[in-house]
Design an enzyme around this catalytic site. Structure first.
Site, mmCIF file in Angstrom:
data_model
loop_
_atom_site.group_PDB
_atom_site.id
_atom_site.type_symbol
_atom_site.label_atom_id
_atom_site.label_comp_id
_atom_site.label_asym_id
_atom_site.label_seq_id
_atom_site.Cartn_x
_atom_site.Cartn_y
_atom_site.Cartn_z
ATOM 1 N N LYS A 1 0.823 -1.252 -0.007
ATOM 2 C CA LYS A 1 0.147 0.075 -0.072
ATOM 3 C C LYS A 1 0.895 1.331 0.270
ATOM 4 C CE LYS A 1 -3.911 -2.244 2.172
ATOM 5 N NZ LYS A 1 -5.135 -2.301 2.947
ATOM 6 N N TYR B 1 -12.523 -3.240 -3.198
ATOM 7 C CA TYR B 1 -13.066 -3.388 -1.838
ATOM 8 C C TYR B 1 -14.810 -2.928 -1.878
ATOM 9 C CZ TYR B 1 -8.341 -2.401 -0.220
ATOM 10 O OH TYR B 1 -7.142 -2.500 0.271
ATOM 11 N N PHE C 1 -15.360 3.254 7.322
ATOM 12 C CA PHE C 1 -13.974 3.406 6.737
ATOM 13 C C PHE C 1 -13.927 3.378 5.306
ATOM 14 C CE2 PHE C 1 -14.488 -1.035 7.649
ATOM 15 C CZ PHE C 1 -13.857 -1.573 6.474
ATOM 16 N N ASN D 1 -2.119 0.120 6.943
ATOM 17 C CA ASN D 1 -1.735 -1.073 7.440
ATOM 18 C C ASN D 1 -0.995 -1.916 6.487
ATOM 19 O OD1 ASN D 1 -3.872 -1.689 5.672
ATOM 20 N ND2 ASN D 1 -4.875 -3.453 6.920
ATOM 21 N N HIS E 1 -1.810 -5.412 1.231
ATOM 22 C CA HIS E 1 -3.167 -6.088 1.131
ATOM 23 C C HIS E 1 -2.807 -7.553 0.590
ATOM 24 C CE1 HIS E 1 -7.040 -6.883 -0.740
ATOM 25 N NE2 HIS E 1 -6.615 -7.385 -1.721
ATOM 26 N N GLU F 1 -9.326 -10.489 -8.064
ATOM 27 C CA GLU F 1 -8.252 -9.223 -7.598
ATOM 28 C C GLU F 1 -7.269 -9.387 -8.765
ATOM 29 O OE1 GLU F 1 -7.322 -9.607 -3.621
ATOM 30 O OE2 GLU F 1 -9.445 -9.498 -2.745
HETATM 31 P P1 IDP Z 1 -7.947 -7.428 5.490
HETATM 32 O O1 IDP Z 1 -6.975 -6.275 4.385
HETATM 33 O O2 IDP Z 1 -6.851 -7.970 6.522
HETATM 34 O O3 IDP Z 1 -8.410 -8.595 4.430
HETATM 35 P P2 IDP Z 1 -10.343 -6.209 5.728
HETATM 36 O O4 IDP Z 1 -11.330 -6.249 6.698
HETATM 37 O O5 IDP Z 1 -11.016 -6.960 4.306
HETATM 38 O O6 IDP Z 1 -8.998 -6.506 5.991
HETATM 39 O O7 IDP Z 1 -10.583 -4.576 5.275
HETATM 40 C C1 IDP Z 1 -9.803 -4.095 4.089
HETATM 41 C C2 IDP Z 1 -9.079 -2.901 4.491
HETATM 42 O O8 IDP Z 1 -9.629 -2.007 5.047
HETATM 43 C C3 IDP Z 1 -8.019 -3.145 5.496
HETATM 44 O O9 IDP Z 1 -6.861 -3.759 5.049
HETATM 45 C C4 IDP Z 1 -7.745 -1.459 6.082
HETATM 46 O O10 IDP Z 1 -7.122 -0.972 5.135
HETATM 47 C C5 IDP Z 1 -9.059 -1.107 5.866
HETATM 48 N N1 IDP Z 1 -9.961 -1.213 7.406
HETATM 49 C C6 IDP Z 1 -10.751 -1.991 7.604
HETATM 50 N N2 IDP Z 1 -11.230 -1.844 8.797
HETATM 51 C C7 IDP Z 1 -10.899 -0.628 9.090
HETATM 52 C C8 IDP Z 1 -11.090 0.478 10.272
HETATM 53 O O11 IDP Z 1 -11.841 -0.173 11.200
HETATM 54 N N3 IDP Z 1 -10.654 1.614 10.019
HETATM 55 C C9 IDP Z 1 -9.848 1.830 8.982
HETATM 56 N N4 IDP Z 1 -9.440 1.259 7.829
HETATM 57 C C10 IDP Z 1 -10.137 -0.071 8.033
#
Ligand code: IDP
Ligand code: MG
Length: 137
Positions: A12, A52, A60, A115, A118, A129
């Site tokens: 990312k 997404y 979010f 984070n 992905h 994807e």
């Molecule tokens: P993942 O990336 O581990 O599969 P997902 O639940 O699919 O996690 O969420 C996708 C992305 O959305 C996350 O990697 C993160 O960047 C963002 N995200 C998920 N939950 C939150 C949140 O509560 N606050 C801000 N960003 C979030």
């Protein structure tokens, strides 16, 4: 026998900005996985929305689209035995605060909003994807 799989991995914008491309790519290779395709590029808004789609409407979601389109990413196709689960294991928990030390998110991330990486969550997501980011193959 583990299944030979392909998965979609994306470093990312924060990972690129913070100069962590090399170290993170090394971790996938060191684990024995194969980098099949790799490109430094920007994510279009359409690609972000498609990737997404499952999160549309969540609090979010808009911030997530803004973040993933905010700067260059490194998009990859990675293959190997059980590559989907193996990559998720190397990545660590979604929230860097909960990700174990030694995982990519645990070592390079500080908060949920940035984070680091992905990775597809299933072989079916991976096919979808890879199609979004590398076109039909
Ligand atoms: P993942 O990336 O581990 O599969 P997902 O639940 O699919 O996690 O969420 C996708 C992305 O959305 C996350 O990697 C993160 O960047 C963002 N995200 C998920 N939950 C939150 C949140 O509560 N606050 C801000 N960003 C979030
Ligand atoms: Mg997910």
């Amino acid at each position: 026998m583990p299944e030979q799989q392909r998965t979609y991995i994306m470093l990312k914008p924060d990972a690129v900005r913070d100069r962590h491309i090399g170290e993170i790519v090394s971790r996938f290779e060191r684990a024995g996985l194969c980098i099949e395709r790799m490109e430094l590029t920007n994510v279009t808004l359409d690609q972000a929305k498609a990737n997404y789609a499952e999160h549309e409407g969540k609090p979010f979601y808009e911030g997530l689209l803004a973040y993933i389109t905010s700067g260059p990413v490194v998009k990859m196709v990675i293959s190997g035995p059980d590559a989907v689960a193996k990559c998720r294991k190397l990545m660590g928990a979604t929230n860097p605060l909960e990700a174990a030390p030694g995982t990519i998110r645990g070592d390079f991330g500080l908060m949920m909003d940035e984070n680091v990486v992905h990775g597809s969550d299933s072989p079916e997501s991976a096919v979808r994807e890879i199609g979004i980011f590398f076109g039909e193959e």
